[in-house]
Enzyme design. Structure first.
Site, PDB file in Angstrom:
ATOM      1  N   PHE A 153      -5.540   5.175  -9.746  1.00 45.33           N
ATOM      2  CA  PHE A 153      -5.539   5.688  -8.913  1.00 45.33           C
ATOM      3  C   PHE A 153      -3.891   6.310  -8.650  1.00 45.33           C
ATOM      4  O   PHE A 153      -2.887   5.747  -8.926  1.00 45.33           O
ATOM      5  CB  PHE A 153      -5.592   4.698  -7.509  1.00 45.33           C
ATOM      6  N   ASP A 168      -4.700  -3.548 -10.889  1.00 47.15           N
ATOM      7  CA  ASP A 168      -5.027  -3.263  -9.292  1.00 47.15           C
ATOM      8  C   ASP A 168      -6.668  -3.637  -9.093  1.00 47.15           C
ATOM      9  O   ASP A 168      -7.487  -3.121  -9.788  1.00 47.15           O
ATOM     10  CB  ASP A 168      -4.886  -1.635  -9.237  1.00 47.15           C
ATOM     11  N   TYR A 200      -9.043  -3.585   3.190  1.00 46.59           N
ATOM     12  CA  TYR A 200      -9.998  -3.028   3.934  1.00 46.59           C
ATOM     13  C   TYR A 200     -11.060  -2.390   3.227  1.00 46.59           C
ATOM     14  O   TYR A 200     -11.976  -1.683   3.904  1.00 46.59           O
ATOM     15  CB  TYR A 200      -9.126  -1.533   4.729  1.00 46.59           C
TER      16      TYR A 200
HETATM   17  C1  LIG Z   1      -7.140   1.973  -6.648  1.00 48.16           C
HETATM   18  C2  LIG Z   1      -6.385   2.212  -5.667  1.00 48.16           C
HETATM   19  N1  LIG Z   1      -4.978   1.595  -5.526  1.00 48.16           N
HETATM   20  C3  LIG Z   1      -4.139   1.985  -4.705  1.00 48.16           C
HETATM   21  C4  LIG Z   1      -4.597   2.434  -3.433  1.00 48.16           C
HETATM   22  C5  LIG Z   1      -3.605   2.726  -2.227  1.00 48.16           C
HETATM   23  O1  LIG Z   1      -3.740   1.789  -1.317  1.00 48.16           O
HETATM   24  P1  LIG Z   1      -2.966   1.840  -0.117  1.00 48.16           P
HETATM   25  O2  LIG Z   1      -3.144   3.174   0.759  1.00 48.16           O
HETATM   26  O3  LIG Z   1      -3.587   0.729   0.910  1.00 48.16           O
HETATM   27  O4  LIG Z   1      -1.536   1.584  -0.384  1.00 48.16           O
HETATM   28  C6  LIG Z   1      -5.915   2.854  -3.270  1.00 48.16           C
HETATM   29  C7  LIG Z   1      -6.415   3.211  -1.884  1.00 48.16           C
HETATM   30  O5  LIG Z   1      -7.526   3.673  -1.757  1.00 48.16           O
HETATM   31  C8  LIG Z   1      -6.857   2.736  -4.364  1.00 48.16           C
HETATM   32  O6  LIG Z   1      -8.021   2.906  -4.188  1.00 48.16           O
END
Ligand SMILES: Cc1ncc(COP(=O)(O)O)c(C=O)c1O
Length: 397
Positions: free
Chosen positions: A113, A184, A209
């Protein structure tokens, strides 16, 4: 055995809506409004600041951390809730790098991500020019794990395609090369069985969430392996991660165990909603979730492939290599997703051309999947996506 009809009845799902986006934002647990209302009225309203002690607000981050820990194979006392996932990734990375001080390279992949890569980049900029973020193709990760690497940072389940990394094998390979791991779990927690302890993972972080259904803006969680805990010196050394926050010392001393990964004041109202969601998770076994999720994703893939020429599977065909989502390439994917949403089938779109659907056995069953396939087939066969209003890109896709 998990009673999925009982869990389904515990969510508020608007009439007629087929919700295939619980991989982005889980739906509302029916008890959440009452729990949040009670927290606001009876605790905040009546107790005011005494609620931190009387209602146990200060203990919620570790209490909820342990409830989540059950779903991800974490040892009791190794998970704490707070902040956002991006921040928890930063914390984990900074600590992992510090534990491997002679090495300067973070290895990740281009299926990660972007926020994780951005956070790594920002961290490395503050550490100096000798540090490097090395981003490779997901298939090349194993070959790139060498004694040059300090930290391997991966998202276990790819957010676009659902492709899964082999956490156990990659962690073993990492450790054999003296590399620490940061996983993650955004698309893993509540979606697939995760065994952080059995895999010997070092650090992990995830959000609450999505599959966990904690609500928009629900706090993230972080895991630190107990064997590393005492050596971790948090880079985001906020007062609530201090050994004695209320002694107001001017120097920082890390708190006991996982408490040190706390930063500042926890989001108490949001944690009331998350605890309503965790009550439902207490009724579920993750092995049952996985078995049902595979049934649902297989049914969806077979249905779409039989009725929607033009859509090509973007997810691994082998369910053992796939998380709990299914994605298809379609060059008019954005418009087709808008057309689906207009027909009350909610999924989402990820650029450049991916239609993404999440399968969440707590509240989605075979009948829902069959109805979603029928509606998608109608939209594709009759080009119902081909309307100007479906092509206007909104801020959130
Ligand atoms: C795999 C992954 N990592 C990190 C994030 C970022 O999360 P946040 O917006 O809660 O910081 C997301 C958000 O969808 C995600 O899907």
């Amino acid at each position: 055995m998990t009673d999925f009809s009982a869990t389904k009845s515990m969510f508020h799902l608007p009439d007629g809506v087929l919700y295939l986006d619980g991989n982005s934002l889980g739906p509302l647990p029916k008890t959440a409004a009452g729990k949040v209302g009670a927290m606001v009225q009876d605790e905040w309203g009546q107790m005011l600041i005494t609620g931190w002690n009387k209602a146990g607000w200060m203990g919620l981050p570790t209490h909820l951390g342990d409830r989540i820990g059950r779903l991800i194979g974490a040892e009791p006392g190794s998970v704490v809730v707070g902040d956002t996932l991006s921040i928890k990734v930063y914390q984990a990375l900074a600590s992992a790098l510090e534990l491997n001080p002679t090495r300067k390279v973070i290895l990740s992949d281009n299926g990660n991500f972007p926020s994780d890569l951005y956070m790594a980049d920002g961290l490395l900029r503050s550490l100096g020019p000798d540090y490097e973020l090395r981003v490779v193709h997901p298939d090349d990760v194993a070959a790139q794990i060498t004694e040059e690497i300090a930290v391997l940072m991966l998202t276990e389940v790819d957010y676009r395609t659902g492709r899964m990394h082999d956490m156990k094998a990659l962690t073993e390979l990492a450790h054999a090369n003296g590399v620490l791991t940061v996983w993650d779990l955004a698309h893993s927690a509540g979606a697939i069985p995760v065994d952080l302890s059995g895999c010997n993972a070092d650090f992990a972080a995830g959000c609450t969430y999505k599959y966990l259904n904690g609500g928009p803006g629900a706090p993230a969680f972080i895991y630190v392996a107990p064997r590393l805990m005492d050596r971790v010196r948090p880079a985001l050394s906020g007062w609530l991660g201090h050994e004695a926050p209320f002694s107001f010392d001017l120097d920082y001393r890390p708190g006991a165990g996982i408490e040190r990964m706390r930063v500042g004041t926890p989001p108490v109202v949001q944690m009331a909603a998350l605890s309503a969601a965790m009550d439902i998770w207490d009724m579920a076994e993750i092995a049952d979730i996985r078995a049902k999720s595979i049934e649902l994703t297989e049914l969806f893939i077979a249905g779409v492939e039989a009725t929607c020429p033009g859509l090509t599977l973007a997810s691994p065909r082998n369910p053992a290599q796939r998380g709990s989502q299914v994605s298809f390439h379609f060059n008019e994917g954005y418009a087709a997703m808008q057309a689906l949403i207009a027909r009350d089938v909610i999924g989402d779109f990820r650029a450049p051309d991916i239609m993404r659907f999440g399968f969440t056995p707590l509240y989605i069953d075979e009948g829902d999947v069959e109805r979603a396939v029928d509606i998608l087939a109608d939209i594709i066969a009759n080009r119902l996506w081909d309307r100007p209003e479906y092509k206007i890109r909104q801020r959130v896709t």
